[in-house]
Design a protein around this motif. Structure first.
Motif: not given
Length: 98
Positions: A5-13
């Protein structure tokens, strides 16, 4: 479930995953953090709820505010979750392997 899995996280939750490691599989994590954000490793308990994992010392939460790499040798369902975002972001990669 997928093996990576790959993701860019830039917000809470926001989450990356979940991924499932079974038997003798390992879960490798690579997190590249810019700005202000906290990324925590969580494991599913009782089939539904995700809770933050403790580091091997049994006390410290598996949470990062700077780039990090980590390997988990315990089977289970895992995800990375963002919190404390203040204009920061984290590119997260998770890989299940032997």
């Amino acid at each position: 479930m997928a093996n990576n899995a790959t993701a860019t996280l830039d917000a809470d939750s926001e989450v990356c995953g979940p991924l499932s490691a079974v038997n003798d599989q390992r879960l490798s994590l690579h997190i590249v953090i810019t700005g202000t954000i906290t990324v925590s490793l969580q494991r599913r308990i009782n089939g539904a709820t995700f809770v933050t994992v403790k580091l091997p010392d049994g006390v410290t939460a598996a949470s990062w505010t700077a780039s990090a790499s980590f390997v988990v040798d315990a089977p289970g369902d895992y995800q990375l979750i963002a919190s404390g975002t203040a204009g920061g972001s984290a590119v997260c990669n998770m890989l299940v392997h032997r």
